[in-house]
Design an enzyme around this catalytic site. Sequence first.
Site, PDB file in Angstrom:
ATOM      1  N   HIS A  78      44.242  39.787  29.074  1.00  0.00           N
ATOM      2  CA  HIS A  78      43.461  38.895  30.896  1.00  0.00           C
ATOM      3  C   HIS A  78      43.675  37.854  31.497  1.00  0.00           C
ATOM      4  O   HIS A  78      43.882  38.367  32.398  1.00  0.00           O
ATOM      5  CB  HIS A  78      41.840  39.556  30.707  1.00  0.00           C
ATOM      6  CG  HIS A  78      41.104  40.754  29.985  1.00  0.00           C
ATOM      7  ND1 HIS A  78      40.618  41.082  28.379  1.00  0.00           N
ATOM      8  CD2 HIS A  78      41.386  41.854  30.564  1.00  0.00           C
ATOM      9  CE1 HIS A  78      40.709  42.014  28.461  1.00  0.00           C
ATOM     10  NE2 HIS A  78      41.007  43.077  29.623  1.00  0.00           N
ATOM     11  N   GLU A 130      39.987  38.159  34.260  1.00  0.00           N
ATOM     12  CA  GLU A 130      41.013  37.773  34.633  1.00  0.00           C
ATOM     13  C   GLU A 130      40.824  37.297  36.181  1.00  0.00           C
ATOM     14  O   GLU A 130      41.503  36.387  36.296  1.00  0.00           O
ATOM     15  CB  GLU A 130      41.364  39.765  34.813  1.00  0.00           C
ATOM     16  CG  GLU A 130      42.947  39.647  35.762  1.00  0.00           C
ATOM     17  CD  GLU A 130      43.423  40.741  35.916  1.00  0.00           C
ATOM     18  OE1 GLU A 130      43.532  42.263  35.483  1.00  0.00           O
ATOM     19  OE2 GLU A 130      43.579  40.848  37.259  1.00  0.00           O
ATOM     20  N   SER A 226      36.246  47.662  30.655  1.00  0.00           N
ATOM     21  CA  SER A 226      37.053  48.459  30.607  1.00  0.00           C
ATOM     22  C   SER A 226      37.214  48.846  32.513  1.00  0.00           C
ATOM     23  O   SER A 226      36.785  49.385  32.586  1.00  0.00           O
ATOM     24  CB  SER A 226      37.428  49.214  29.639  1.00  0.00           C
ATOM     25  OG  SER A 226      38.934  49.934  30.215  1.00  0.00           O
ATOM     26  N   SER A 271      43.423  50.530  27.830  1.00  0.00           N
ATOM     27  CA  SER A 271      43.530  50.178  26.917  1.00  0.00           C
ATOM     28  C   SER A 271      42.762  50.664  25.262  1.00  0.00           C
ATOM     29  O   SER A 271      42.049  50.031  24.167  1.00  0.00           O
ATOM     30  CB  SER A 271      41.703  48.450  26.558  1.00  0.00           C
ATOM     31  OG  SER A 271      40.354  49.625  27.142  1.00  0.00           O
TER      32      SER A 271
END
Length: 329
Positions: A78, A130, A226, A271
């Site tokens: 990230h 992120e 996620s 992911s």
Amino acid sequence: MSGPKKVLLAAPRGYCAGVDRAVIAVEKALERYGAPVYVRKQIVHNIHVVTELEQKGAIFVEEVDEVPEGAHVVFSAHGVSPAVVSAAAERGLQAIDATCPLVTKVHREAVRFARDDFEILLVGHEGHEEVEGTAGEAPDHVTVVNSPDEADLVEVRDPSKVVWLSQTTLSVDETMETVRRLRTRFPQLQDPPSDDICYATQNRQVAIKKVAKDADLVIVVGSANSSNSVRLVEVALEYGAKAAYRVDYVDEVKQEWLDGVQTVGVTSGASVPEVLVQEVLAELSGAGYRDVEEVRTAEEDLMFSLPKELRTDPAGRRDERALGGRGRA
Ligand code: SF4
């Protein structure tokens, strides 16, 4: 219910090139330096991946001050802000940067627009790693816009010098709505030089849109933190699935979800290892959903080189696994 029970399996789904590369980077660091190898934050947002790496000797920490001086630390896919890079250097840590190159691209855009004195409206979720990393590149120039409604409220210093950038894992439709509303208020708003929402996020959303319109139920395999997995549930519901749920593991699938259901859509976030999807398919097969039709909307063959710290072996020879990170499903 009429007709046979069936599964529509979305493709692409699962691992993207950036996730694959980040996971291989931790495995390779463990091979090369031995356990433990420290990882700042979850390397990717998937509980199964993190647990497996822990079993191999990775230690996940929240911040670099938890890592012993001089040790190896991997930065997650990230990305990190320059402040984190400096803190690691001050501690004498040997950093391996597994930031996805597509996140790094957004960092570079932030740096460039800040240098040109633009105000950057970063569409994304406040608090997501992120977003913290990207905003940290130019904290005085970045304002995070969390939603279309926030676009109606955000203030800027100079409406003639504004650009929008975004987190890589958002809903494409919702982001476009946020941007539409921003542009209503700031007509001179500039676009990013290229899409910030990454190819993997976009491809998985396109595939689930096609599946969702014919599905009574959609199951998304992916973890709660996620972003792109959670978005897949939202997109499925928006595009016609009668119900949609996210699960980490097959044992979270509830039998009552299947009551009266003829067609189940299945996908997974960027992911998520494919083995977890196959476990869900096996469970569905046991419940009579043996007919599996793949609904493919794109091919993916992107690969990224491993982080530069791992591309050569200790003798300086190019490592045979230097090309890691392929989108798979
Ligand atoms: S979801 Fe996109 S930005 Fe994130 S790691 Fe994967 S390819 Fe990179």
